[in-house]
Design an enzyme around this catalytic site. Sequence first.
Site, mmCIF file in Angstrom:
data_model
loop_
_atom_site.group_PDB
_atom_site.id
_atom_site.type_symbol
_atom_site.label_atom_id
_atom_site.label_comp_id
_atom_site.label_asym_id
_atom_site.label_seq_id
_atom_site.Cartn_x
_atom_site.Cartn_y
_atom_site.Cartn_z
ATOM 1 N N LEU A 110 0.860 -1.173 0.000
ATOM 2 C CA LEU A 110 0.000 0.000 0.000
ATOM 3 C C LEU A 110 0.903 1.232 0.000
ATOM 4 O O LEU A 110 1.996 1.207 0.561
ATOM 5 C CB LEU A 110 -0.896 0.028 1.249
ATOM 6 C CG LEU A 110 -1.921 -1.094 1.401
ATOM 7 C CD1 LEU A 110 -2.623 -0.983 2.758
ATOM 8 C CD2 LEU A 110 -2.956 -1.055 0.276
ATOM 9 N N ASP A 111 0.431 2.318 -0.602
ATOM 10 C CA ASP A 111 1.176 3.575 -0.542
ATOM 11 C C ASP A 111 1.417 3.961 0.910
ATOM 12 O O ASP A 111 0.636 3.601 1.799
ATOM 13 C CB ASP A 111 0.391 4.700 -1.218
ATOM 14 C CG ASP A 111 0.267 4.520 -2.717
ATOM 15 O OD1 ASP A 111 0.994 3.680 -3.272
ATOM 16 O OD2 ASP A 111 -0.567 5.221 -3.329
ATOM 17 N N ARG A 112 2.449 4.749 1.129
ATOM 18 C CA ARG A 112 2.783 5.164 2.491
ATOM 19 C C ARG A 112 1.576 5.797 3.209
ATOM 20 O O ARG A 112 1.313 5.520 4.375
ATOM 21 C CB ARG A 112 3.932 6.182 2.458
ATOM 22 C CG ARG A 112 4.411 6.613 3.844
ATOM 23 C CD ARG A 112 5.074 7.986 3.795
ATOM 24 N NE ARG A 112 6.283 7.958 3.006
ATOM 25 C CZ ARG A 112 7.525 8.084 3.503
ATOM 26 N NH1 ARG A 112 7.693 8.250 4.797
ATOM 27 N NH2 ARG A 112 8.560 8.070 2.707
#
Length: 342
Positions: free
Chosen positions: A151-153
Amino acid sequence: METPVERAASVSPGARVEADEAGLRLDRWFKRHFPELAHGPLERLLRTGQIRLDGKRAHAGDRLEAGQTIRIPPQIRSAAAQPVAREAVAKPADKKLIRDLVLHEDASLFVLNKPSGIASQGGSGISRHIDGMLDELQGSKRQRPRLVHRLDRDTSGVLVIARTLPAAAALSESLRRRDASKIYWALTKGVPKPRSGTIKLALAKQAGFGPHGRDERMMPAEEDAEAKSAVTQYSVIATAADEYAWVALKPITGRTHQLRAHMEHIGTPIVGDFKYGGQAAKGLGEIEDRLHLHARSIDIAHPDGGRLKAVAPLPPHMKRAWQLFGFDPDSKRDVFSDERRK
């Protein structure tokens, strides 16, 4: 923890494929046992026949079988015996954090509720990430847990972690075959029109520089060798005075920043997504200037049979927004099933 010297000794000159490594790709096996070996040098060793599988020439994508023997070239064994710089051991607070994130645990996998603001894995300038905390979840197992997707940060929510190599291979194959349903919740600035639909928009990486240095974005493009097809289903669950919308998103493909780029493209950027929405993505009043995108649920084939279905509660900043607008943060409604029935 096994030292580089012990690792080199254990796999030289011919390494035996263990039962729990059956089905693993050969290049993945090397990534596990010799993480310092880059893909390019590995491919050269394979092309020149220096790495062999049961005495025969091998390819990176070959699937391993228990009991097979992998020839390890002497230069790899020598490099593995050299001291390797290690990342700092996870801090006590992070050890507690990773345990607190566990939503589900069984013999083959963990499901975590990843917080917003923590990266899934390391990279340039990233020293604190989920992957770096996974040693704490290893327990008595011989193998270290591993990420099977990311997942994106700044995206929170469901993150599946494999506990064994066979589990990692099975989960990765399910994702590759798209035998997984992932639902995200987002708060958008503006209400998508129509209120449900499918976005088909190819995306390509565009490198540039932003206020914090190098900035890479996914931009709309004609589908070709550089641009990849990207498909997202969406459906509005509720609205707030036509200014904001609670939107369910279902990615059919898994491109980088796909959901964020697609929602900006149709004129309703995700609140807090300043990379794609700019100032139009800014929330007003009590809404925090943080990305309001959450991986709410996943339905995927379980490596041991049946299906794994997991749901992650909203992060604090999104829960406050939901309460502000009178949305139900615990809703179990599946809008995509509703639409199929219609």
